[in-house]
Enzyme design. Structure first.
Site, PDB file in Angstrom:
ATOM      1  N   TYR A 136       0.859  -1.190   0.000  1.00 61.96           N
ATOM      2  CA  TYR A 136       0.000   0.000   0.000  1.00 61.96           C
ATOM      3  C   TYR A 136       0.890   1.233   0.000  1.00 61.96           C
ATOM      4  O   TYR A 136       1.611   1.477   0.961  1.00 61.96           O
ATOM      5  CB  TYR A 136      -0.888  -0.058   1.241  1.00 61.96           C
ATOM      6  CG  TYR A 136      -1.897   1.054   1.419  1.00 61.96           C
ATOM      7  CD1 TYR A 136      -2.134   2.028   0.455  1.00 61.96           C
ATOM      8  CD2 TYR A 136      -2.651   1.114   2.588  1.00 61.96           C
ATOM      9  CE1 TYR A 136      -3.070   3.013   0.643  1.00 61.96           C
ATOM     10  CE2 TYR A 136      -3.599   2.100   2.794  1.00 61.96           C
ATOM     11  CZ  TYR A 136      -3.808   3.049   1.824  1.00 61.96           C
ATOM     12  OH  TYR A 136      -4.739   4.042   2.021  1.00 61.96           O
ATOM     13  N   LYS A 164      -1.722  -1.345  -3.956  1.00 62.85           N
ATOM     14  CA  LYS A 164      -2.703  -0.256  -3.938  1.00 62.85           C
ATOM     15  C   LYS A 164      -1.917   1.043  -4.007  1.00 62.85           C
ATOM     16  O   LYS A 164      -1.157   1.371  -3.107  1.00 62.85           O
ATOM     17  CB  LYS A 164      -3.570  -0.276  -2.683  1.00 62.85           C
ATOM     18  CG  LYS A 164      -4.603   0.848  -2.716  1.00 62.85           C
ATOM     19  CD  LYS A 164      -5.253   1.140  -1.383  1.00 62.85           C
ATOM     20  CE  LYS A 164      -6.158   2.370  -1.535  1.00 62.85           C
ATOM     21  NZ  LYS A 164      -6.655   2.876  -0.243  1.00 62.85           N
TER      22      LYS A 164
END
Length: 306
Positions: A136, A164
C-alpha cells in the site's frame, strides 16, 4: 493461500457508536450495502477505516464482522498498518485469525527506511503469515513512498500479490503497470476521481473511498470498462467526481483534512441509512449540522438520495 483480487474493492469506513465503540450492526449493513452494489472485495482497517486510530481489539472486531458478513462471497482484505515490521506481523497474524483473506501493509514509516529495508519488511511479513500480502503506497500519510524499483523487486520476487497506489502520481502509476506487466502483480488505483483512466491504462481495479457512499457508480465504471465503453465510464466518473466534492464541505479552519473527508463519507452513509452515527474516532472532530446539510445537498443534486 490463493485470493483473486480484481475489480472494485472499497476501503470501508469503520462505523462507530456515540461512545466510540465499533458499531457492529452498522458495519454489517455497510458490508451488505457494498455487496449488494456488486463490489469485488471488502478492504477493512485501511485509511478510510481510520486504522491508525483503532485499538487492536477494535481492528480484530471489524475484521471478524466483515469476514462473517462476506461469508466467502468476496475476499476480505485487512489493513495491518503500523510503524515497523514486528508490529505489522502481529497485526497480520491477528487479522488472519479473525478471518482476513489477505493483508495490506504500507512500508515502515517514522524510521525513514531505504529501499533494501522496505523490501526486507515485506519479505519478513510475507514469510510470517499464511495470507497474500498487498503493498500500500500512501506517501501523504507515511512520508515513505514505494519507489518503482522497490515495487519491481516486490513483484518479480513474488513477495506481494498486489499494489494499492494512493500516491496520486498518474505517471508513476503507469510506470508501475509497465514495470510489472509480466509478473502477475495486481495493480489498483486508490483514486476516487481517476478510476476510469486507471482502468484504461490497464489497472486491475480500484480501491476508492467514495465507494462507501456510491458503490454502484464505481461498479458501473468497471462494467463499462470491461465492455470497452470508455465514454460511459468517463460520464460515470464525472458524476462521481462531482459527488466527491463532499470532502470539501467542512471548515478546514475548524477540523483537519481527514476529519473533513471521512466525516463527509460517514455523513453520506448516515443520510443513506447505512450507518447509525457519522462519528469518527478520537481525536477527530465531527462535521457540524450545516456541513452535513451541504453533504445532503450534493447527494440530492447527483441523484444519490431518493
Amino acid at each position: 493461500m490463493t485470493v483473486e483480487l480484481t475489480g472494485i474493492i472499497p476501503p470501508l469506513t469503520t462505523p462507530l457508536t456515540a461512545e466510540a465503540d465499533v458499531d457492529t450492526a452498522s458495519l454489517e449493513r455497510l458490508c451488505a450495502f457494498l455487496l449488494d452494489g456488486g463490489v469485488d472485495g471488502l478492504f477493512v482497517c485501511g485509511s478510510s477505516g481510520e486504522v491508525a486510530l483503532l485499538s487492536d481489539a477494535q481492528r480484530a472486531k471489524v475484521i471478524g464482522v466483515a469476514a462473517a458478513t462476506a461469508s466467502g462471497q468476496v475476499p476480505v482484505l485487512a489493513g495491518v498498518i503500523d510503524t515497523g515490521t514486528a508490529r505489522v506481523i502481529d497485526h497480520a497474524r491477528a487479522a488472519v485469525k479473525a478471518g482476513a483473506g489477505a493483508v495490506v501493509a504500507t512500508p515502515p514509516f517514522y524510521v525513514a527506511p531505504n529501499a533494501d529495508e522496505v523490501v526486507r519488511h515485506y519479505r519478513l511479513l510475507a514469510d510470517a503469515v499464511d495470507a497474500p500480502v498487498v503493498a500500500y503506497d500512501i506517501p501523504s500519510a507515511t512520508h515513505s513512498p514505494l519507489s518503482r524499483a522497490v515495487v519491481e523487486r516486490l513483484a518479480h520476487d513474488r513477495i506481494v500479490v498486489a499494489l494499492k497506489d494512493s500516491s496520486g502520481d498518474l505517471d508513476g502509476f503507469r510506470a508501475h503497470l509497465s514495470a510489472t506487466a509480466d509478473t502477475g502483480l495486481r495493480v489498483f488505483t486508490g483514486s476516487e476521481t481517476m478510476t476510469d483512466i486507471a482502468l484504461q491504462l490497464g489497472a486491475h481495479g480500484a480501491v476508492p473511498g467514495l465507494a462507501n457512499v456510491d458503490p454502484h457508480g464505481y461498479v458501473r465504471i468497471r462494467r463499462a470498462a470491461d465492455a470497452g465503453d470508455w465514454a460511459a465510464a468517463a460520464a460515470e466518473q464525472e458524476r462521481l467526481r462531482r459527488i466527491f466534492a463532499i470532502i470539501d464541505v467542512a471548515d478546514r479552519n475548524r477540523i483537519g483534512f481527514t476529519a473533513g473527508a471521512l466525516g463527509a463519507f460517514k455523513a453520506a452513509q448516515h443520510l443513506r441509512g447505512v450507518i447509525d452515527t457519522p462519528r469518527c474516532a478520537d481525536p477527530l472532530l465531527p462535521l457540524e449540522s450545516s456541513e452535513i446539510d451541504a453533504v445532503r445537498a450534493i447527494l440530492e443534486r447527483e441523484g444519490v438520495l431518493d
